[in-house]
Design an enzyme around this catalytic site. Structure first.
Site, PDB file in Angstrom:
ATOM      1  N   ASP A  39       1.489 -33.752  60.474  1.00 13.29           N
ATOM      2  CA  ASP A  39       0.334 -34.644  60.593  1.00 13.29           C
ATOM      3  C   ASP A  39      -0.886 -33.959  61.211  1.00 13.29           C
ATOM      4  O   ASP A  39      -1.889 -34.608  61.485  1.00 13.29           O
ATOM      5  CB  ASP A  39       0.696 -35.883  61.414  1.00 13.29           C
ATOM      6  N   GLY A  40      -0.787 -32.642  61.443  1.00 11.85           N
ATOM      7  CA  GLY A  40      -1.908 -31.895  61.989  1.00 11.85           C
ATOM      8  C   GLY A  40      -1.877 -31.739  63.500  1.00 11.85           C
ATOM      9  O   GLY A  40      -2.674 -30.975  64.061  1.00 11.85           O
ATOM     10  N   GLU A  41      -0.995 -32.453  64.181  1.00  7.11           N
ATOM     11  CA  GLU A  41      -0.856 -32.262  65.622  1.00  7.11           C
ATOM     12  C   GLU A  41      -0.128 -30.942  65.883  1.00  7.11           C
ATOM     13  O   GLU A  41       0.475 -30.355  64.982  1.00  7.11           O
ATOM     14  CB  GLU A  41      -0.100 -33.435  66.239  1.00  7.11           C
ATOM     15  N   HIS A 136     -23.821 -17.464  77.793  1.00  2.00           N
ATOM     16  CA  HIS A 136     -25.234 -17.642  77.437  1.00  2.00           C
ATOM     17  C   HIS A 136     -26.135 -17.730  78.664  1.00  2.00           C
ATOM     18  O   HIS A 136     -27.184 -17.094  78.719  1.00  2.00           O
ATOM     19  CB  HIS A 136     -25.374 -18.891  76.580  1.00  2.00           C
ATOM     20  N   ASP A 177     -36.306 -13.482  73.592  1.00  3.42           N
ATOM     21  CA  ASP A 177     -36.918 -14.710  74.097  1.00  3.42           C
ATOM     22  C   ASP A 177     -36.997 -14.628  75.616  1.00  3.42           C
ATOM     23  O   ASP A 177     -36.392 -13.758  76.246  1.00  3.42           O
ATOM     24  CB  ASP A 177     -36.140 -15.957  73.657  1.00  3.42           C
ATOM     25  N   LYS A 206     -40.535 -17.062  71.607  1.00  4.17           N
ATOM     26  CA  LYS A 206     -39.604 -17.726  70.701  1.00  4.17           C
ATOM     27  C   LYS A 206     -39.678 -19.228  70.908  1.00  4.17           C
ATOM     28  O   LYS A 206     -39.593 -19.721  72.027  1.00  4.17           O
ATOM     29  CB  LYS A 206     -38.164 -17.250  70.957  1.00  4.17           C
ATOM     30  N   ARG A 208     -37.894 -22.796  69.260  1.00  2.00           N
ATOM     31  CA  ARG A 208     -36.858 -23.322  68.361  1.00  2.00           C
ATOM     32  C   ARG A 208     -36.939 -24.845  68.347  1.00  2.00           C
ATOM     33  O   ARG A 208     -36.984 -25.481  69.405  1.00  2.00           O
ATOM     34  CB  ARG A 208     -35.462 -22.893  68.810  1.00  2.00           C
ATOM     35  N   ASP A 231     -29.215  -9.318  73.218  1.00  2.00           N
ATOM     36  CA  ASP A 231     -28.946 -10.753  73.277  1.00  2.00           C
ATOM     37  C   ASP A 231     -27.472 -10.964  73.584  1.00  2.00           C
ATOM     38  O   ASP A 231     -26.680 -10.010  73.558  1.00  2.00           O
ATOM     39  CB  ASP A 231     -29.320 -11.416  71.947  1.00  2.00           C
ATOM     40  N   THR A 239     -32.727 -14.927  64.910  1.00  2.00           N
ATOM     41  CA  THR A 239     -33.422 -14.478  66.121  1.00  2.00           C
ATOM     42  C   THR A 239     -33.568 -12.960  66.131  1.00  2.00           C
ATOM     43  O   THR A 239     -34.650 -12.423  66.406  1.00  2.00           O
ATOM     44  CB  THR A 239     -32.678 -14.953  67.370  1.00  2.00           C
TER      45      THR A 239
END
Length: 331
Positions: A39-41, A136, A177, A206, A208, A231, A239
């Site tokens: 069932d995907g579990e 990030h 950026d 930059k 967005r 980055d 970017t």
């Protein structure tokens, strides 16, 4: 922490990468079961005792052809809960790429702050520590989690690569950026120390909105130098491509780019295949098979498995990983 043995598990990960991390940590990967039901579990569990152990669970949380980022996150959380219930003394999640780390603030009304919700999930299942690489926004990452956070950087590996390959010409580190200014400055300072000469610094404008990137003003000079755009990740490549074009337009002799996480979504191969960008330096936090064939001759891959394994070894021994962020190679 030296009172319990070390157990290192790798979930849904590139097996070669997991074994390399284990070798650097001085252990073998511990066996585990990952089972998908009709069932995907799914179910994940350790196949060895973890009672009283210092447990590390490795999984880089990016989507691939087999599992989405959400699938991997769910499996990791369930496994952490299972080893906590099985009596582990400490559980550390090692996520070289941490999903949803870009969504660390509201940019529009009623936006989710998904990084904070991810932190709450790790806390809820009983994780004690989380380790990631070149997130990030490190400050937002640290503030989102109430549990202990550790942050690794590819910077020392990148600096050594540039020492060996960049040559004697002038170099300029470029942030694509304003948000990446601190990252670019850190790389510039490390590279200048390593080379024993000055390295330039430049920043790009930059903007967005609704997924569209604009702005090409450059603050600082790149003329006549090798411009190295730095980055944290490459997704669609827009970017980096925009920054490469801006540097070329302002007289850069060559343009390279470096990003830790090579997601390469959408048409990144076409976007980054243009001649303005000569070389692309990435790491294997995301498995190498994602690199588009059209970029194969441009891409250099830095191996972060030894760095990750050394971090695990030091943390288990109760030591510090601060030295891993220095410009010198680890002992």
């Amino acid at each position: 922490m030296t009172d319990g043995g070390l157990r290192l598990f790798a979930l849904s990960a590139d097996r070669t990468f997991g074994e390399a991390v284990a070798a650097a940590a001085g252990v073998q990967l511990a066996p585990c079961e990952e089972r998908i039901f009709e069932d995907g579990e799914h179910k994940t569990r350790p196949l060895v005792s973890v009672r009283g152990m210092d447990v590390y669970v490795l999984d880089s949380l990016y989507g691939d052809a087999v599992h989405s980022a959400n699938d991997k996150l769910c499996r990791l959380l369930f496994f952490i809960g299972a080893v906590r219930d099985a009596g582990a003394a400490r559980v550390t999640a090692v996520t070289p790429y941490l999903c949803y780390s870009r969504k660390d603030r509201r940019t529009k009304p009623r936006d989710p702050v998904t990084t904070r919700y991810i932190a709450a999930l790790f806390e809820a299942v009983g994780a004690d520590v989380i380790v990631t690489m070149d997130v990030h926004n490190p400050a937002a990452y640290q503030n989102a989690f109430r549990l202990r956070t550790e942050h690794l950087e590819v910077r020392p590996l990148l600096v050594r690569y540039l020492q060996e390959h960049a040559g004697d010409e002038g170099l300029t580190i470029v942030s694509p950026d304003a948000g990446g200014a601190k990252r670019a400055t850190s790389v510039r300072e490390s590279l200048a120390r390593a080379l024993g000469r000055d390295v330039g610094l430049a920043f790009l404008e930059k903007r967005r909105s609704e997924g569209q990137v604009s702005g090409d003003a450059v603050v600082g000079s790149v003329e006549g130098t090798t411009a190295i755009i730095v980055d944290d990740l490459i997704s669609s490549g827009t970017t980096i491509a925009r920054a490469a074009q801006a540097c070329r337009a302002r007289g850069a002799a060559r343009v390279w780019a470096a990003a830790t996480h090579a997601l390469f979504t959408a048409a990144a191969g076409d976007t980054l295949g243009e001649p303005a960008l000569e070389r692309l330096i990435v790491s294997n936090t995301v498995v190498r098979g994602r690199i588009p064939e059209s970029l194969a001759t441009k891409v250099a891959v830095l191996d972060v498995a030894p760095l990750t394994g050394e971090a695990v070894r030091r943390m288990h021994a109760g030591g510090s990983i601060v030295e891993l962020l220095s410009d010198a190679p680890p002992d």
